[in-house]
Design an enzyme around this catalytic site. Sequence first.
Site, PDB file in Angstrom:
ATOM      1  N   HIS A 170      47.857  24.138 -58.291  1.00 26.55           N
ATOM      2  CA  HIS A 170      47.695  25.589 -58.152  1.00 26.55           C
ATOM      3  C   HIS A 170      48.754  26.361 -58.924  1.00 26.55           C
ATOM      4  CE1 HIS A 170      45.766  28.939 -56.137  1.00 26.55           C
ATOM      5  NE2 HIS A 170      46.940  29.417 -55.764  1.00 26.55           N
ATOM      6  N   ASP A 197      44.311  21.172 -58.186  1.00 26.57           N
ATOM      7  CA  ASP A 197      44.582  22.298 -57.285  1.00 26.57           C
ATOM      8  C   ASP A 197      43.965  22.044 -55.907  1.00 26.57           C
ATOM      9  OD1 ASP A 197      44.848  24.748 -55.988  1.00 26.57           O
ATOM     10  OD2 ASP A 197      44.402  25.917 -57.777  1.00 26.57           O
ATOM     11  N   SER A 238      44.830  33.419 -58.195  1.00 25.66           N
ATOM     12  CA  SER A 238      44.393  32.916 -56.901  1.00 25.66           C
ATOM     13  C   SER A 238      43.490  33.950 -56.225  1.00 25.66           C
ATOM     14  CB  SER A 238      45.613  32.553 -56.051  1.00 25.66           C
ATOM     15  OG  SER A 238      45.239  31.775 -54.950  1.00 25.66           O
TER      16      SER A 238
END
Length: 716
Positions: free
Chosen positions: A681, A646, A561
């Site tokens: 995600h 995501d 991320s």
Amino acid sequence: MSSQSKLPSPPVAKKVEHKMEMFGDVRVDNYYWLRDDSRSDPEMLSYVKQENQYFDSVMSGSKKIEDEIFAELRGRIKEDDISVPVRRGSYYYYMRTLEGKEYVQRCRRKILNSEAPPSVNDVMETSPDAPPEHVILDENAKAKAHAYYRIAAYRVSPNGKLVAYAEDTKGNEIYTVYIIDIETGDPVGKPLVGVSSYLQWAGDEALVYITRDEILRPDKAWLHKLGMDQSNDTCLYHENDDTFSLYLQASESKKYLFIASKSKLTRFVFCLDVSKPEELKVLTPRVEGVDTSVSHRGNHFFIKRRTDELFNSELLACPVDNTSETTVLIPHRESVKIQGIQLFIDHLVVYERKAGLPKITTYRLPAVGEALKSLQGGKSVAFIDPICSIDPEESLFSSSILRFSYSSLRTPPSIYDYDMNTEVSVLKKIRTVLGGFDANNYVTERKWATASDGTQIPISIIYRKNLVKLDGSDPLLLYGYGSYERCIDPSFSSSRLSLLDRGFIFAIAHVRGGGEMGRPWYENGKFLKKKNTFTDFIACAEYLIGNRYCTKEKLCILGRSAGGMLIGTVVNMRPDLFKAAVAGVPFVDIVTTMLDPTIPLTTSEWEEWGDPRKEEFYFYMKSYSPVDNVKPQNYPHILVTTGLNDPRVMYSEPAKFVAKLRDMKTDNNILLFKCELGAGHFSKSGRFERLREDAFTYTFLLKALNMIPGFGSGQS
């Protein structure tokens, strides 16, 4: 002929020139076309699937080893297990996992003597004469019809008769809330749709929940009364400022709900008395740069407050009926950060950080109704290893028993009950790690690297002592994050053992932009100081090389991320320093994303990265944005992963990064892109499915280091 020469050619994304001009500066994005908000464009999907096929082809030669590693990872898990039971009312609540099953069963069992006061020695009765177990919800049955399944909120009503839970079947973090009768499992009313994971009971007959707007910003808080249609729900508050998002939590006393509106710099709080859920009141006012969070006990609210001057926070108390009359309980301290608090009927627990390490301090409170003054004589909870990770667990407000989770790089997650009156800790459960794990085989260290400006950057290190030589010849995996004031504390991973037991050293670079060393650590790694995050990471890598933990040829790096953005940036800045890099769901197209307020989360992120609509931020962000800084040069072996659904980092960001790297890099090292078509995600949802990503990531690293048949120097 080498095995490498047999590899197919990598996919080549078509180029469609897309010019973007700002402040007289023109950026050309040839892969802008890859973005598709609906995730259904045939041409985009075709390209992503070609990348997945290429990934499979390149990794096919090591599939046997990947399967062996996956078997190792799964083999360490005690598949048939239960969590530590939590006492609520007359029942113990817990989760059970079954052999071979991906998901949990959520269960409860009657307490034989629920009138007895809680004790650190309490044990749930499971003898044949004990009350029977009741399975409230079997996630395995619910997940059968879905490729992805996750329950993000699971709330038992105060009277113990109902459960409300939030279900996501796509990975896009848009939930449907179901309410069921605990005993029968029958639905109560219609599901609530389009909900976030923020969900709380307001008494036994109502729920408060939060929904998102079109850019997935939590913006509205709602009151839902059982038996009513969702269309008739009452909007309690609508946050119109698109740099703010709503949050919801219940007080430990369960008498109040707190709705907070928060940006990266400011947070103000409303309170709702659950006995009068229609009346939402301002508790702490909105003041720019002031961040408050609130708890409740008796006739007082407890307020953690941070300002620019009080950067590590102070703790205040005020009467419920006079919130302007505040008393400082714990003053601001420059060397100690108040991370959070937890309230009990007779105690206050403060989670703190000092010198980068977490600690717990407990205080005895005066009786409810008595005056609250500054606190004296706090007691610190002792830990086996202070270099650790600590998290609060659900505790019973009316008791003196604090429950917390503890782990370190070599200690599996351990649940403790700590009696705040006697200072006695009892280990309730330590996660079982099968496969012959022995913590004594591993060494942990804490070192400090010197950053380019002289700042000392902590590094946490673990390795297997009988396998590592510390002469520069050992492989090393360096992990980093460094954003959002998030603390990456040293915690245990059973999956990581598959690297450690192959002679890897694992290290965490606690770089600026995180919160490990207090609020200034975060402030000095964001906005126009963001580059400190990257130079800190490079300094840690150079320290490890200089002190013979590894060499450039043995150094691998990993981040996810915002940590994936860190990886993308440092491979642009110092590609010579690393042998292999893994960027998971990486945020890499920073300028383009932050210029587009229609993309989820953009508006709330301006106070993290800066607003590129302002010239100073535009050029600063462009100077490190990974996509904007790919250039003709040699890069290490690189693996990039993403999830098509995501909602936090759009799949198109890593897709564009990979496409541009393929076009411009001058080496023959391998570049792989793996896109999970049915996940978001957080990768896949099943507990075993998730291990597949670890397995192919570790296999990729082993191949890159030629510890198994490697990539050689063929097609990239």
